[in-house]
Design an enzyme around this catalytic site. Structure first.
Site, PDB file in Angstrom:
ATOM      1  N   CYS A  97       3.118  -1.954   3.838  1.00  0.00           N
ATOM      2  CA  CYS A  97       2.240  -2.084   2.672  1.00  0.00           C
ATOM      3  C   CYS A  97       0.850  -1.565   3.016  1.00  0.00           C
ATOM      4  CB  CYS A  97       2.092  -3.550   2.283  1.00  0.00           C
ATOM      5  SG  CYS A  97       3.563  -4.278   1.581  1.00  0.00           S
TER       6      CYS A  97
ATOM      7  N   ARG B  12      11.658  -4.625  -1.850  1.00  0.00           N
ATOM      8  CA  ARG B  12      11.532  -4.871  -0.414  1.00  0.00           C
ATOM      9  C   ARG B  12      11.602  -6.373  -0.119  1.00  0.00           C
ATOM     10  NH1 ARG B  12       6.488  -2.349   2.331  1.00  0.00           N
ATOM     11  NH2 ARG B  12       7.494  -3.563   3.955  1.00  0.00           N
TER      12      ARG B  12
END
Ligand code: UD1
Length: 419
Positions: free
Chosen positions: A116, A398
């Site tokens: 991320c 995810r």
């Protein structure tokens, strides 16, 4: 690219079963490299991050099957000590194989992690720990290489209680010679789950879940069966969704203690949270007007940064001014621009966001900027007037197992559509 289409003004009602924790399953899977025996894990969530970790493990020599939440894995031999860029760039947590590889083979070469885009997310603390255990660290060509013919126990003080560094150092230390002490360790429940898993394999770890973890090295570890703890962040997301939509939801398969900081804040806002200890469940509901909140994210047992974005989606329509301060990551307010596009009034000043509650949000086309930001936009979409389209939902996949199916089970009108 797929997106979610969310119809607004929906109340979430009903029951939802929480999956196993992604953030516990990932280090546990990496830890499975520490043994040549068979590791059987249940309650493993089916998520892209889990598949990425399994791919990394396969490239290192692991053989596995994964179906219906059960992973059966064994690594008779490490065939490569190198985790390549193609896999590591997809997920920062791939870096968690470094400790186990070093411990088992004395060498690990890992591409610098991706993941991320929330802050710089360095790995200096992981490396500092490996060095303290006697590893030589070299960097070049986008890779980090650590070598140590034999790791030796030592005392490691973490400048910040990093979750990943605590886990990686703990996994390196279990097969090291002598005792390792991790000071200012992270105390997250996922670290306790990892320590329980390793101890059941024969490791000697004491103090996981406190600030000081003591590890006495052992010669080798055996195979083991282990059930992954429930995902407190997934649970928290549904709880926030229930309150934001003024609904009534029973979240099943939760460990209430892991949710203490969230429960405290939801009650402070005026919601009701009732525990059903026998069922490992929580009833969450909100009827009347909610009150604004001051929230500061902190390492566990503080308020989790992984629920910060979702809380902001909730506070966006709570009358008054709420303040959310992010202290764990530097750059974790990317969802604010998207929430403001939906009519929220949020202003950022340094590490704090000032949220002026508006009457209503309005449906819009928005984009998930990271995993939890994606969940926050879905919650905002459920609250808003009209239809919201959330793009880049690969981020959501995810970390949330069958997110839209679970939400539909609670009465939401949310659909996955291809572009
Ligand atoms: C884990 C979680 C993530 C969660 C985070 C904080 C997993 C797979 N992910 O991430 O969902 O948001 O904990 O609760 O479990 N830092 C350093 N140097 C380091 C390591 C970290 O400065 O060597 C900093 C990071 O930049 C960040 C902070 O420490 O600002 C927290 O990071 P860390 O606790 O390590 O998070 P992760 O383990 O990456």
């Amino acid at each position: 690219m797929e997106k979610f289409v969310v119809e607004g003004k929906q109340r979430l009602t009903g029951r939802v079963k929480i999956s196993g924790a992604k953030n516990a399953a990932l280090p546990i899977l990496a830890g499975a490299l520490l043994t040549g025996g068979t590791v059987r894990l249940t309650e493993v969530p089916e998520l892209t991050d889990i598949y990425t970790m399994l791919e990394v493990l396969k490239a290192l020599g692991a053989k596995y099957t994964f179906s219906e939440g059960e992973v059966v894995l064994h690594t008779p031999e490490i065939t490569s000590a190198e985790a390549p860029y193609e896999q590591v760039r997809k997920m920062r947590a791939s870096f968690l194989v470094m400790g186990p590889l070093l411990a088992r083979t004395g060498r690990a070469r890992i591409s610098l992690p991706g993941g991320c885009a929330i802050g710089a997310r360095p790995i200096d603390l992981h490396l500092k720990g490996f060095e303290a255990l006697g590893a030589k660290i070299e960097m070049g060509h986008g890779y980090i290489e650590a070598t140590a013919p034999k790791l030796k126990g030592n005392t490691v003080y973490l400048d910040f209680p990093s979750v990943g560094a605590t886990e990686n150092i703990m996994m390196a230390a279990v097969l090291a010679e002598g005792q390792t002490i991790i000071e200012n360790a992270a105390e997250e429940p996922e670290i306790v789950d990892l320590a329980n898993f390793l101890n059941n394999m024969g490791a000697k770890i004491k103090g996981a879940g406190t600030k000081v973890i003591r590890i006495t090295g052992v010669k080798d570890l055996d195979g083991v069966n282990h059930t992954v703890i429930p995902d407190r962040i997934e649970a928290g997301t549904f709880m926030i969704g229930a309150v934001a939509t003024h609904g009534e939801v029973i979240v099943e398969n939760v460990i209430t203690d892991h949710l203490t900081p969230l429960i405290a804040k939801l009650i402070e806002a005026g919601a009701e949270v009732i525990e059903d200890e026998d069922q490992n469940a929580l009833l969450v509901r909100s009827k009347g007007k909610l009150k604004p909140l001051d929230i500061k994210t902190l390492p566990y047992p503080g308020f989790p940064t992984d629920l910060q974005a979702q809380m902001m989606a909730l506070l966006a329509t709570v009358p008054g001014i709420s303040v959310v301060t992010e202290t764990v990551f530097e750059n974790r307010f990317m969802h604010v621009t998207e929430l403001n596009r939906m009519g929220a009034k949020i202003r950022i000043e340094g590490r704090s966001a000032f949220i002026e509650g508006v009457e209503s949000l309005t449906g819009a086309r928005v984009k998930a900027t990271d995993l939890r930001a994606g969940a926050a936009l879905v919650i905002a979409g459920l609250v808003a007037d009209g239809v919201t389209e959330v793009g880049h939902i690969f981020h959501i996949d995810r970390g949330y197992e069958r997110f839209e199916e679970k939400l539909r089970g609670l009465g939401a009108k949310i659909y996955r559509v291809g572009d």
